[in-house]
Design an enzyme around this catalytic site. Structure first.
Site, PDB file in Angstrom:
ATOM      1  CB  CYS A   1      -4.906  50.733  30.184  1.00  0.00           C
ATOM      2  SG  CYS A   1      -4.071  51.230  28.683  1.00  0.00           S
TER       3      CYS A   1
ATOM      4  NE  ARG B   1     -10.286  51.944  32.594  1.00  0.00           N
ATOM      5  CZ  ARG B   1     -10.717  53.185  32.787  1.00  0.00           C
ATOM      6  NH1 ARG B   1     -11.990  53.388  33.081  1.00  0.00           N
ATOM      7  NH2 ARG B   1      -9.931  54.219  32.675  1.00  0.00           N
TER       8      ARG B   1
ATOM      9  CD1 TRP C   1      -8.261  50.113  22.939  1.00  0.00           C
ATOM     10  CD2 TRP C   1      -7.071  51.991  22.844  1.00  0.00           C
ATOM     11  NE1 TRP C   1      -8.633  50.774  21.791  1.00  0.00           N
ATOM     12  CE2 TRP C   1      -7.909  51.929  21.700  1.00  0.00           C
ATOM     13  CE3 TRP C   1      -6.245  53.094  22.974  1.00  0.00           C
ATOM     14  CZ2 TRP C   1      -7.938  52.928  20.723  1.00  0.00           C
ATOM     15  CZ3 TRP C   1      -6.270  54.087  22.001  1.00  0.00           C
ATOM     16  CH2 TRP C   1      -7.103  53.980  20.886  1.00  0.00           C
TER      17      TRP C   1
ATOM     18  CG  ASN D   1      -5.409  54.638  31.786  1.00  0.00           C
ATOM     19  OD1 ASN D   1      -5.364  54.682  30.562  1.00  0.00           O
ATOM     20  ND2 ASN D   1      -6.502  54.910  32.463  1.00  0.00           N
ATOM     21  N   GLY D   2      -2.633  56.041  29.975  1.00  0.00           N
ATOM     22  CA  GLY D   2      -2.488  57.395  29.433  1.00  0.00           C
ATOM     23  C   GLY D   2      -1.407  57.426  28.357  1.00  0.00           C
TER      24      GLY D   2
ATOM     25  CD  GLU E   1     -26.195  56.500  19.879  1.00  0.00           C
ATOM     26  OE1 GLU E   1     -25.183  57.156  19.582  1.00  0.00           O
ATOM     27  OE2 GLU E   1     -26.148  55.510  20.624  1.00  0.00           O
TER      28      GLU E   1
ATOM     29  CE  LYS F   1     -24.616  52.440  20.735  1.00  0.00           C
ATOM     30  NZ  LYS F   1     -24.067  53.729  20.739  1.00  0.00           N
TER      31      LYS F   1
ATOM     32  CD  GLU G   1     -20.356  51.958  19.160  1.00  0.00           C
ATOM     33  OE1 GLU G   1     -19.234  52.291  19.573  1.00  0.00           O
ATOM     34  OE2 GLU G   1     -21.400  52.414  19.641  1.00  0.00           O
TER      35      GLU G   1
ATOM     36  CG  HIS H   1     -27.434  68.826  -0.776  1.00  0.00           C
ATOM     37  ND1 HIS H   1     -27.642  69.800  -1.739  1.00  0.00           N
ATOM     38  CD2 HIS H   1     -28.457  68.945   0.099  1.00  0.00           C
ATOM     39  CE1 HIS H   1     -28.709  70.509  -1.431  1.00  0.00           C
ATOM     40  NE2 HIS H   1     -29.239  70.016  -0.325  1.00  0.00           N
TER      41      HIS H   1
ATOM     42  CE  LYS I   1     -19.445  52.235  28.580  1.00  0.00           C
ATOM     43  NZ  LYS I   1     -20.564  52.217  27.614  1.00  0.00           N
TER      44      LYS I   1
HETATM   45  C1  AGP Z   1     -20.736  54.786  22.080  1.00  0.00           C
HETATM   46  O1  AGP Z   1     -21.417  53.569  21.865  1.00  0.00           O
HETATM   47  C2  AGP Z   1     -19.231  54.638  22.069  1.00  0.00           C
HETATM   48  N1  AGP Z   1     -18.793  53.675  22.990  1.00  0.00           N
HETATM   49  C3  AGP Z   1     -18.512  55.970  22.200  1.00  0.00           C
HETATM   50  O2  AGP Z   1     -18.909  56.772  21.121  1.00  0.00           O
HETATM   51  C4  AGP Z   1     -18.759  56.756  23.516  1.00  0.00           C
HETATM   52  O3  AGP Z   1     -20.081  57.259  23.525  1.00  0.00           O
HETATM   53  C5  AGP Z   1     -17.795  57.938  23.548  1.00  0.00           C
HETATM   54  O4  AGP Z   1     -16.483  57.440  23.607  1.00  0.00           O
HETATM   55  C6  AGP Z   1     -18.026  58.892  24.727  1.00  0.00           C
HETATM   56  O5  AGP Z   1     -17.887  58.201  25.936  1.00  0.00           O
HETATM   57  P1  AGP Z   1     -18.397  58.932  27.274  1.00  0.00           P
HETATM   58  O6  AGP Z   1     -19.879  59.085  27.171  1.00  0.00           O
HETATM   59  O7  AGP Z   1     -17.966  58.014  28.380  1.00  0.00           O
HETATM   60  O8  AGP Z   1     -17.714  60.277  27.351  1.00  0.00           O
END
Ligand code: AGP
Length: 591
Positions: A2, A28, A71, A97-98, A469, A473, A476, A492, A586
């Site tokens: 958060c 966040r 969040w 936060n947590g 990756e 992208k 998400e 497979h 994030k």
């Molecule tokens: C990537 O686009 C995502 N936002 C997510 O997978 C992110 O990479 C992951 O949460 C790890 O975050 P960090 O690199 O801050 O540890």
């Protein structure tokens, strides 16, 4: 995960200032928001579900206040579950936060003693515990002492701030979840991320787990969380600038940060010899090294594992951060754990690193946020220097990590000059991939894919993690079900999913994987797949060819650019917010 921001200073329109600062922290978490100010013993409060957007707060001027973007973890997304949360008397407000893992036990005890809860959150137990602790003790108990005692009752990774409207103090404590205190000309601030302090604070202190911090009319004081004794704390200049935070003419942070990659990679090529040599030395000295990361950082880590094998003929293990604790039996005091994280706050990584330290292993970090929890836990950190990454999607921090790992592999191999040459070629290749002609091609592919439900992405060898990756992208921020596969896995089971017109991205660099990946593309095509070839050369099997430069070992740096752009333009075509995808944040500071 958060966003938190607090202010103590001269009486002013604290509410709107706090709300504005929260906008910088919405990456966040943006399920709901809330602002509280303290006025003569009671709380002025404005909070609601949803993003901040154009909301305004109508609160009286005040000398103290704080705010929170949420969040949701415990308790649904609603106005009443938005932070801040008050005690029964209305003297105290709390933001958090947590996750308080033992909140149910605490709540039932409080309710049995007559406390009335308004929300479903775990956070609200703190406000009632503070009320009880301050009021219950025979001799007067300060709010600082109450926070110290109450925080010790909480289980889990948390950061908590209590607003006392009587003493006009903000008092905070943390366990792993981040908090940073800032001091400005005539005011003090506290936030979950230094980005919110830009334009306010001149110097900052990253709060330690063993500290209680009080911001009040007498300035900022620190106390030992174990004993309550006052303690000193050093402040350092805040180096972030407004220019780092703004969109600089781009429509969204994501496209801005995609376009910043050539600059970030240039900076690494020019200035990172020393940290790269040190990392190579740590790997050489270790008896077993592990690369760990989550999400995009895990794909950078997996790419690193391939790079160390391919370039330096060295086995560097890979583990997903959240799975590492199930593999840590191998760890010894000669192990090296290399943790990759943009935020430096990902709970799964912090958890893994703390386990590694308990086993006596050395910890190196590739991290983008100086002063973050990972940065401070690591024995050695390489700061990515990519600048604030404010889109939820990781882009420039990903390519920065891969570049550093590639250079490290070449140093281990004694071919540093080759690594640097490949990196410089990759800088040119990234710029080509960002050129208008390439972007135009990507937009055409986005037009084709925008109404598709599935997309498959395949790669082999060094391009396998790139395929993973790329799929992340796309999925998400467009919410298209994109899946990345090792090219050899098609037969497979995966190929059963391909239907007429299913878009299939194929990474096909000029390397040892080419023939096999092209035959995989033909298998997909023969079953109706629409083949998008990401390759230096065209091939008959491609329905669309996306040219990318041939940059040898640095191919992951260039190959990922079209996927980043494709995710962005798909989101736009589907009317989605490229910076704040649903359900995501994030920094995943909860496990
Ligand atoms: C990537 O686009 C995502 N936002 C997510 O997978 C992110 O990479 C992951 O949460 C790890 O975050 P960090 O690199 O801050 O540890």
């Amino acid at each position: 995960m958060c966003g938190i921001f607090g202010y103590v200073g001269p009486r002013r329109a604290a509410g709107p200032m706090i709300l504005d600062a929260l906008k910088r922290l919405e990456y966040r978490g943006y399920d709901s928001w809330g602002v509280a100010v303290g006025i003569d013993g009671h709380v002025g409060l404005s909070k609601r579900a949803g993003r901040i957007g154009d909301a305004v707060v109508d609160l009286p001027d005040a000398c103290i206040g704080f705010g929170h973007t949420r969040w949701a973890t415990h308790g649904g997304v609603s106005d009443v579950n938005a932070h801040p949360h008050l005690d029964c008397t209305g003297r105290f407000a709390v933001i958090h936060n947590g996750i308080i893992e033992n909140f149910r036990t605490l709540r039932s005890r409080l309710e049995s003693r007559g406390h009335v809860f308004r929300s479903e959150t775990d956070t609200e137990v703190v406000s009632h515990l503070i009320e009880e602790t301050v009021g219950a003790s025979s001799e007067p108990c300060t709010v600082v002492e109450a926070v110290r005692q109450v925080f010790a009752m909480l289980r889990g990774l948390n950061a908590v701030i209590v607003l006392d409207t009587v003493t006009q103090q903000l008092v905070a404590a943390k366990n792993v979840s981040p908090l940073v205190v800032g001091r400005g000309e005539d005011a003090a601030y506290i936030a979950s991320d230094a980005v919110a302090l830009v334009g306010h604070a001149r110097e900052v202190h990253y709060v330690e787990d063993r500290e209680i911090v009080a911001l009040g009319p007498d300035g900022v004081q620190f106390y030992d969380s174990a004993t309550g004794a006052p303690r000193a704390a050093a402040f350092v200049p805040l180096t972030l600038r407004e220019a780092d935070m703004s969109l600089n003419g781009f429509d969204h942070y994501l496209i801005k940060e995609i376009h910043e990659q050539p600059r970030v990679l240039r900076r690494i090529a020019e200035n990172y010899a020393e940290p790269v040599h040190h990392l190579a030395e740590l790997i050489s000295e270790a008896y077993g090294s592990f690369l760990i990361g989550c999400g995009t950082s895990s794909y950078a880590a997996l790419t690193g594992s391939y790079l160390f094998s391919r370039i330096a003929r060295r086995h560097v293990n890979f583990a997903v951060g959240s799975e590492f604790k199930y593999q840590e039996h191998f760890l010894t005091d000669r192990s090296l754990v290399i943790a990759l994280s943009q935020s430096g706050e990902t709970a799964d990584i912090i958890d893994a690193v703390m386990a590694a330290k308990r086993a006596g292993a050395r910890v190196a970090a590739l991290v983008n946020v100086p002063g973050s929890t990972l940065d401070r836990l690591a024995d050695f950190s390489i700061h990515l220097g990519a600048g604030p990454e404010q889109s939820v999607l990781s882009t420039k921090s990903y390519t920065a990590k891969v570049a550093i790992l590639m250079l490290t592999a070449h140093v281990l191999n004694g071919s540093e000059h080759v690594g640097r040459e490949h990196l410089w070629r990759a800088v040119d290749g990234v710029e080509q991939a960002l050129a208008p002609a390439s972007v135009q091609r990507i937009q055409e592919i986005a037009a084709y894919m925008a109404d598709k439900e599935h997309c498959f992405v395949i790669g082999r060898g060094l391009s396998y993690p790139t395929a993973l990756e790329a799929a992340l992208k796309i999925k998400e921020i467009s919410y298209i079900h994109a899946e990345g596969f090792a090219g050899g896995e098609l037969k497979h089971g995966v190929i059963a999913l391909v239907e007429e017109g299913t878009p299939c991205l194929v990474f096909s660099p000029i390397d040892e994987t080419r023939d096999d990946i092209l035959s995989g593309a033909m298998e997909l095509r023969s079953r109706g797949g629409f083949i998008v070839g990401i390759s230096p050369e065209p091939e008959e099997v491609f329905d669309i060819h996306l040219p990318v430069a041939d940059v040898g070992d640095a191919s992951p740096l260039v190959g990922v650019i079209p996927a980043q752009l494709l995710g962005y333009y798909l989101a736009l075509r589907r009317g989605l917010d490229p910076d704040k995808p649903r359900n995501l944040a994030k920094s995943v500071t909860v496990k």
